[in-house]
Design an enzyme around this catalytic site. Structure first.
Site, PDB file in Angstrom:
ATOM      1  N   LYS A  12      26.677  38.056  38.326  1.00  0.00           N
ATOM      2  CA  LYS A  12      27.284  36.826  38.808  1.00  0.00           C
ATOM      3  C   LYS A  12      26.271  35.671  38.767  1.00  0.00           C
ATOM      4  O   LYS A  12      25.069  35.900  38.568  1.00  0.00           O
ATOM      5  CB  LYS A  12      27.803  37.063  40.228  1.00  0.00           C
ATOM      6  CG  LYS A  12      28.895  38.155  40.316  1.00  0.00           C
ATOM      7  CD  LYS A  12      29.362  38.284  41.758  1.00  0.00           C
ATOM      8  CE  LYS A  12      30.338  39.430  41.947  1.00  0.00           C
ATOM      9  NZ  LYS A  12      30.799  39.513  43.350  1.00  0.00           N
TER      10      LYS A  12
ATOM     11  N   TYR B 193      40.127  38.200  40.319  1.00  0.00           N
ATOM     12  CA  TYR B 193      40.139  38.378  41.775  1.00  0.00           C
ATOM     13  C   TYR B 193      41.534  38.146  42.348  1.00  0.00           C
ATOM     14  O   TYR B 193      41.681  37.628  43.457  1.00  0.00           O
ATOM     15  CB  TYR B 193      39.098  37.459  42.421  1.00  0.00           C
ATOM     16  CG  TYR B 193      37.670  37.967  42.260  1.00  0.00           C
ATOM     17  CD1 TYR B 193      37.363  39.326  42.398  1.00  0.00           C
ATOM     18  CD2 TYR B 193      36.621  37.097  41.975  1.00  0.00           C
ATOM     19  CE1 TYR B 193      36.062  39.792  42.246  1.00  0.00           C
ATOM     20  CE2 TYR B 193      35.315  37.559  41.830  1.00  0.00           C
ATOM     21  CZ  TYR B 193      35.044  38.908  41.964  1.00  0.00           C
ATOM     22  OH  TYR B 193      33.753  39.389  41.835  1.00  0.00           O
TER      23      TYR B 193
ATOM     24  N   ASN C 253      26.662  38.358  46.130  1.00  0.00           N
ATOM     25  CA  ASN C 253      26.153  39.733  46.107  1.00  0.00           C
ATOM     26  C   ASN C 253      25.813  40.202  44.695  1.00  0.00           C
ATOM     27  O   ASN C 253      25.811  41.382  44.382  1.00  0.00           O
ATOM     28  CB  ASN C 253      27.142  40.673  46.799  1.00  0.00           C
ATOM     29  CG  ASN C 253      28.534  40.565  46.199  1.00  0.00           C
ATOM     30  OD1 ASN C 253      28.709  39.939  45.149  1.00  0.00           O
ATOM     31  ND2 ASN C 253      29.510  41.179  46.827  1.00  0.00           N
TER      32      ASN C 253
ATOM     33  N   HIS D 211      29.292  42.358  39.972  1.00  0.00           N
ATOM     34  CA  HIS D 211      30.615  42.982  40.068  1.00  0.00           C
ATOM     35  C   HIS D 211      30.568  44.286  39.278  1.00  0.00           C
ATOM     36  O   HIS D 211      29.967  44.346  38.209  1.00  0.00           O
ATOM     37  CB  HIS D 211      31.695  42.074  39.458  1.00  0.00           C
ATOM     38  CG  HIS D 211      32.975  42.825  39.212  1.00  0.00           C
ATOM     39  ND1 HIS D 211      33.890  43.058  40.204  1.00  0.00           N
ATOM     40  CD2 HIS D 211      33.447  43.463  38.097  1.00  0.00           C
ATOM     41  CE1 HIS D 211      34.893  43.778  39.713  1.00  0.00           C
ATOM     42  NE2 HIS D 211      34.644  44.041  38.438  1.00  0.00           N
TER      43      HIS D 211
ATOM     44  N   GLU E   3      39.562  45.342  32.890  1.00  0.00           N
ATOM     45  CA  GLU E   3      38.496  44.330  32.987  1.00  0.00           C
ATOM     46  C   GLU E   3      37.719  44.220  31.674  1.00  0.00           C
ATOM     47  O   GLU E   3      37.333  43.114  31.266  1.00  0.00           O
ATOM     48  CB  GLU E   3      37.556  44.680  34.146  1.00  0.00           C
ATOM     49  CG  GLU E   3      38.213  44.441  35.495  1.00  0.00           C
ATOM     50  CD  GLU E   3      37.395  44.911  36.692  1.00  0.00           C
ATOM     51  OE1 GLU E   3      37.853  44.704  37.819  1.00  0.00           O
ATOM     52  OE2 GLU E   3      36.311  45.495  36.497  1.00  0.00           O
TER      53      GLU E   3
HETATM   54  P1  ADP Z   1      33.482  44.291  45.488  1.00  0.00           P
HETATM   55  O1  ADP Z   1      32.866  43.202  44.643  1.00  0.00           O
HETATM   56  O2  ADP Z   1      32.423  44.993  46.315  1.00  0.00           O
HETATM   57  O3  ADP Z   1      34.339  45.262  44.704  1.00  0.00           O
HETATM   58  P2  ADP Z   1      35.878  42.934  46.590  1.00  0.00           P
HETATM   59  O4  ADP Z   1      36.692  43.281  45.398  1.00  0.00           O
HETATM   60  O5  ADP Z   1      36.459  43.194  47.954  1.00  0.00           O
HETATM   61  O6  ADP Z   1      34.416  43.603  46.600  1.00  0.00           O
HETATM   62  O7  ADP Z   1      35.561  41.361  46.582  1.00  0.00           O
HETATM   63  C1  ADP Z   1      35.238  40.713  45.372  1.00  0.00           C
HETATM   64  C2  ADP Z   1      34.149  39.694  45.627  1.00  0.00           C
HETATM   65  O8  ADP Z   1      34.678  38.643  46.456  1.00  0.00           O
HETATM   66  C3  ADP Z   1      32.945  40.226  46.404  1.00  0.00           C
HETATM   67  O9  ADP Z   1      32.029  40.898  45.571  1.00  0.00           O
HETATM   68  C4  ADP Z   1      32.374  38.948  46.979  1.00  0.00           C
HETATM   69  O10 ADP Z   1      31.638  38.204  46.002  1.00  0.00           O
HETATM   70  C5  ADP Z   1      33.647  38.173  47.328  1.00  0.00           C
HETATM   71  N1  ADP Z   1      34.077  38.407  48.716  1.00  0.00           N
HETATM   72  C6  ADP Z   1      34.729  39.505  49.213  1.00  0.00           C
HETATM   73  N2  ADP Z   1      34.985  39.366  50.527  1.00  0.00           N
HETATM   74  C7  ADP Z   1      34.489  38.144  50.892  1.00  0.00           C
HETATM   75  C8  ADP Z   1      34.428  37.395  52.126  1.00  0.00           C
HETATM   76  N3  ADP Z   1      34.951  37.872  53.249  1.00  0.00           N
HETATM   77  N4  ADP Z   1      33.843  36.177  52.093  1.00  0.00           N
HETATM   78  C9  ADP Z   1      33.334  35.665  50.959  1.00  0.00           C
HETATM   79  N5  ADP Z   1      33.371  36.304  49.757  1.00  0.00           N
HETATM   80  C10 ADP Z   1      33.920  37.534  49.721  1.00  0.00           C
END
Ligand code: ADP
Length: 158
Positions: free
Chosen positions: A14, A54, A117, A120, A131
């Site tokens: 990212k 997303y 974070n 992905h 994807e």
């Molecule tokens: P992952 O990436 O761990 O599979 P998710 O699919 O739940 O997690 O979420 C996609 C992305 O959206 C996360 O990696 C993060 O960047 C963002 N995200 C998820 N939950 C939140 C939140 N509560 N606040 C801000 N960003 C979020």
């Protein structure tokens, strides 16, 4: 008995991974694990693609923040293959919130955020295939033999 299955998975480094110069560090973790790189490119994500990627979060109050974040600079897209690699890669990446991720995982070592974070990673066979198709054209993916395959994947029968 768990079946050994050859899988493909999609990784996105990212914008924060690129801005923080963690591209090499993150790539090295997947390479060292023994995963095969079958596609790699840099791209900016469009409105349509970020909303599709997303879509499970589109109704959340923080969706516009995620969208801004994902569009804030180019990303690096990686397609990887390996035996049971979808779950193996999710362990290397760590859980969503960096401040809850184990040390040793990418998010555990480098992120303190639930949004920024770094990476992905696909979470199932179905999403991985969708994807990879979303971000790569067929001719951007490479199917080739890697000489270390037998060393990395012994004849195991769990
Ligand atoms: P992952 O990436 O761990 O599979 P998710 O699919 O739940 O997690 O979420 C996609 C992305 O959206 C996360 O990696 C993060 O960047 C963002 N995200 C998820 N939950 C939140 C939140 N509560 N606040 C801000 N960003 C979020």
């Amino acid at each position: 008995m768990e079946k050994a299955r050859k899988e493909r998975t999609l990784i996105i480094m990212k914008p924060d991974a690129i801005q923080r110069s963690l591209f090499g560090e993150i790539l090295q973790r997947f390479e060292r694990k023994g995963l095969k790189i079958i596609g790699v490119k840099m791209a900016k994500i469009s409105d349509v693609l970020v909303e599709e990627h997303y879509s499970h979060l589109i109704d959340k109050p923080f969706f516009s923040s995620i969208k801004n974040y994902m569009q804030s600079s180019p990303m690096v897209l990686l397609a990887l293959s390996g035996v049971n690699c979808i779950s193996a890669v999710r362990l290397i990446v760590g859980p969503t919130k960096g401040y809850e991720a184990d040390a040793g995982s990418i998010r555990g070592d480098f992120s303190m955020s639930g949004q920024s974070n770094l990476v992905h990673a696909s979470d199932s066979i179905e999403t991985a295939e969708a994807e990879i198709k979303r971000f790569f054209k067929e001719d951007e993916l490479f199917d080739y033999q890697k000489t270390d395959y037998a060393l990395i994947n012994a004849e195991e029968h769990f």
